[in-house]
Design an enzyme around this catalytic site. Sequence first.
Site, PDB file in Angstrom:
ATOM      1  N   LEU A 104       7.226   4.259   0.166  1.00 56.46           N
ATOM      2  CA  LEU A 104       6.820   5.501   0.184  1.00 56.46           C
ATOM      3  C   LEU A 104       6.930   6.258   0.676  1.00 56.46           C
ATOM      4  CD1 LEU A 104       6.851   6.755  -2.641  1.00 56.46           C
ATOM      5  CD2 LEU A 104       4.552   6.094  -3.215  1.00 56.46           C
ATOM      6  N   VAL A 144       1.557  -1.367   0.143  1.00 54.90           N
ATOM      7  CA  VAL A 144      -0.174   0.162  -0.051  1.00 54.90           C
ATOM      8  C   VAL A 144       1.106   1.428  -0.003  1.00 54.90           C
ATOM      9  CG1 VAL A 144      -2.595  -1.083   0.866  1.00 54.90           C
ATOM     10  CG2 VAL A 144      -0.442  -0.128   2.455  1.00 54.90           C
ATOM     11  N   GLY A 145       2.397   1.401   0.397  1.00 52.25           N
ATOM     12  CA  GLY A 145       3.456   2.511   0.012  1.00 52.25           C
ATOM     13  C   GLY A 145       3.290   2.100   1.358  1.00 52.25           C
ATOM     14  N   LYS A 189      15.104  -0.988   8.022  1.00 52.22           N
ATOM     15  CA  LYS A 189      13.805  -2.138   8.293  1.00 52.22           C
ATOM     16  C   LYS A 189      14.176  -3.146   8.191  1.00 52.22           C
ATOM     17  CE  LYS A 189      10.990  -3.274   4.377  1.00 52.22           C
ATOM     18  NZ  LYS A 189       9.233  -3.566   4.143  1.00 52.22           N
ATOM     19  N   ASP A 234      13.707  -2.415  -1.144  1.00 51.04           N
ATOM     20  CA  ASP A 234      12.595  -1.294  -0.096  1.00 51.04           C
ATOM     21  C   ASP A 234      13.868  -0.496   1.050  1.00 51.04           C
ATOM     22  OD1 ASP A 234      10.774  -1.379  -1.088  1.00 51.04           O
ATOM     23  OD2 ASP A 234       9.722  -2.883   0.270  1.00 51.04           O
ATOM     24  N   VAL A 292       1.791   7.913  -9.035  1.00 44.98           N
ATOM     25  CA  VAL A 292       2.921   8.351  -9.834  1.00 44.98           C
ATOM     26  C   VAL A 292       2.906   7.011 -10.349  1.00 44.98           C
ATOM     27  CG1 VAL A 292       3.782  10.339  -9.327  1.00 44.98           C
ATOM     28  CG2 VAL A 292       4.143   7.871  -8.112  1.00 44.98           C
TER      29      VAL A 292
END
EC number: 6.3.3.3
Length: 226
Positions: free
Chosen positions: A18, A14-15, A38, A55, A208
Amino acid sequence: MVKSFFVTGTDTDVGKTLVARTLLLEFAAHGLRCAGYKPISAGCARTPDGLRNLDAVLLQEAASLPLPYDLVNPYAYEPPIAPHIAASEARDAITLKGLSDGLRQIEQAGAELVVVEGAGGWFLPLDRKHLLSDWVKQENMPVIMVVGAKLGCLNHALLTFAAIRNNNLPVAGWVINRLHGSMSHYQENLDTLRGLLPAPFLGEIPFVNNPLEADLRGRLDISPLL
């Protein structure tokens, strides 16, 4: 005292990365020595330097405090499956102590602020007894919730928010991420969430085509986090 935020999502993909990356860029622009963490990743690629997760690499690159990869992502697994299953297949174990030890190392490296990105959703198993949320509760970390804008996101967001609050953790803020170019009644969904979620709304991430390459600084309001 080092400040940390845990970024979770209403679902997988889901981002979270980002949003975590954008937060790091914003904090760095404010002159903070910030680091990304992370702790758990799966679906890593084999490289000459070892297993690498995209990520985690993005968080490493966005941070203003340079850190070695192994500090940013201590639990890295190759199969793109649930991390606790990947760990078991690798004869490894993801422990609460290991997660905390990794965070302490980043703090001791000089970070003023750490953006911690979770894996999957809020209730990610570490083994058959523990969840990643148990660790977040143990660390008493404020949570930033990422809502993936799609059909069903109202229920997903409210359930996730309730679960976080049931763990007696503060929701420092939430972000909505547009996963598609068009979503029926997007604004109505956003307005509903803004009315129902009693936490700071940090902003919208637009759709995007290459989200992990986009520079989205200025899209999020980090003032409630400072």
